[in-house]
Enzyme design. Sequence first.
Site, PDB file in Angstrom:
ATOM      1  N   HIS A 227       0.817  -1.219   0.000  1.00  0.00           N
ATOM      2  CA  HIS A 227       0.000   0.000   0.000  1.00  0.00           C
ATOM      3  C   HIS A 227       0.851   1.270   0.000  1.00  0.00           C
ATOM      4  O   HIS A 227       0.339   2.361  -0.267  1.00  0.00           O
ATOM      5  CB  HIS A 227      -0.988  -0.001   1.175  1.00  0.00           C
ATOM      6  N   ASP A 272      -0.682  -7.529   1.375  1.00  0.00           N
ATOM      7  CA  ASP A 272      -0.085  -6.189   1.469  1.00  0.00           C
ATOM      8  C   ASP A 272       1.427  -6.326   1.662  1.00  0.00           C
ATOM      9  O   ASP A 272       1.962  -6.136   2.762  1.00  0.00           O
ATOM     10  CB  ASP A 272      -0.723  -5.419   2.624  1.00  0.00           C
ATOM     11  N   SER A 368       4.043   2.581   8.100  1.00  0.00           N
ATOM     12  CA  SER A 368       3.659   1.574   7.115  1.00  0.00           C
ATOM     13  C   SER A 368       4.873   0.967   6.427  1.00  0.00           C
ATOM     14  O   SER A 368       5.822   1.669   6.067  1.00  0.00           O
ATOM     15  CB  SER A 368       2.754   2.197   6.057  1.00  0.00           C
TER      16      SER A 368
END
Length: 418
Positions: A227, A272, A368
């Site tokens: 992502h 992901d 992230s």
Amino acid sequence: MYRPARVTSTSRFLNPYVVCFIVVAGVVILAVTIALLVYFLAFDQKSYFYRSSFQLLNVEYNSQLNSPATQEYRTLSGRIESLITKTFKESNLRNQFIRAHVAKLRQDGSGVRADVVMKFQFTRNNNGASMKSRIESVLRQMLNNSGNLEINPSTEITSLTDQAAANWLINECGAGPDLITLSEQRILGGTEAEEGSWPWQVSLRLNNAHHCGGSLINNMWILTAAHCFRSNSNPRDWIATSGISTTFPKLRMRVRNILIHNNYKSATHENDIALVRLENSVTFTKDIHSVCLPAATQNIPPGSTAYVTGWGAQEYAGHTVPELRQGQVRIISNDVCNAPHSYNGAILSGMLCAGVPQGGVDACQGDSGGPLVQEDSRRLWFIVGIVSWGDQCGLPDKPGVYTRVTAYLDWIRQQTGI
């Protein structure tokens, strides 16, 4: 009868101030002497590193000994380290021996050779040749009493500089700062990371601004989240940096290619995971080197400790921070994480939850793609999760959700050849 004349003695008394001065001076001199003795015996010591290469004659080499992630590698390395430790702790060098670590297991014909780095502490005025001779003497005793490990008795040791010892240890994945120095003390603690604490951590920067975290898994590849590249996957717009500071990084790395999992689904956060290939290979140092990939069968039990690191915001919708931070969390089972009051069934088999029940410690925006790592019994660090998603940051019963690395080992190997 002769009698000696009686001599009248005159009593003489020392001045009490003089007596007091003499006593105090004596106590001070004694204290200084003891302090100097303690210093030279206990503190005026230097660390010395040695390498030995043990040929195991009754262990057959196989592919399971290629990686420190496998149980077979851990078991054999642990047996060798325990044997060395026990031998020295029962010898006349018990107070000088600090630690031994198997830096590498490698093939030697059909058998196995173990490269071991050992650390000792001696006073500075010790003779180098004498120290080496004493260590070799103890090792010879070990070779004669090695139990069910048959070791070639011609084993010798080589003196290493601090840098040479570090070079041996950083070439093995997952070496934290306490392992590189073969220290008995952990360096973890607090929330702000020290330089070199997490040497695999990188910042992925889009147009030179920190955007995501990532982890070096060898000298050419970074593991991160898919992502991170939803808005831009052009390698020319990205660079990676190492070091705890995003403002003053230790190393800048150009990106050659970005590989996103073909089945990544942003709506459900499935698959992901992504890989970043660097333009040039990284030269490892004590502050920059790779984390270990886990074995597919690696046990990640609920309740076990893990660490998440990154430059993310300290609160939801906050700003990223310039200095790397670390947080201690606990692994949470997928069943608990899927409870109605938590994520209500949204956690899939390729995901992993970690946090604390009361909240407050969590990954957040800007973290992230960064690593969730665990330490094994030999003090090697393994990446078990990749920061993926969550409900805001640090809420009770809303732990961080990570991509479960063990579920994607085949994909990683297909893309990288690692």
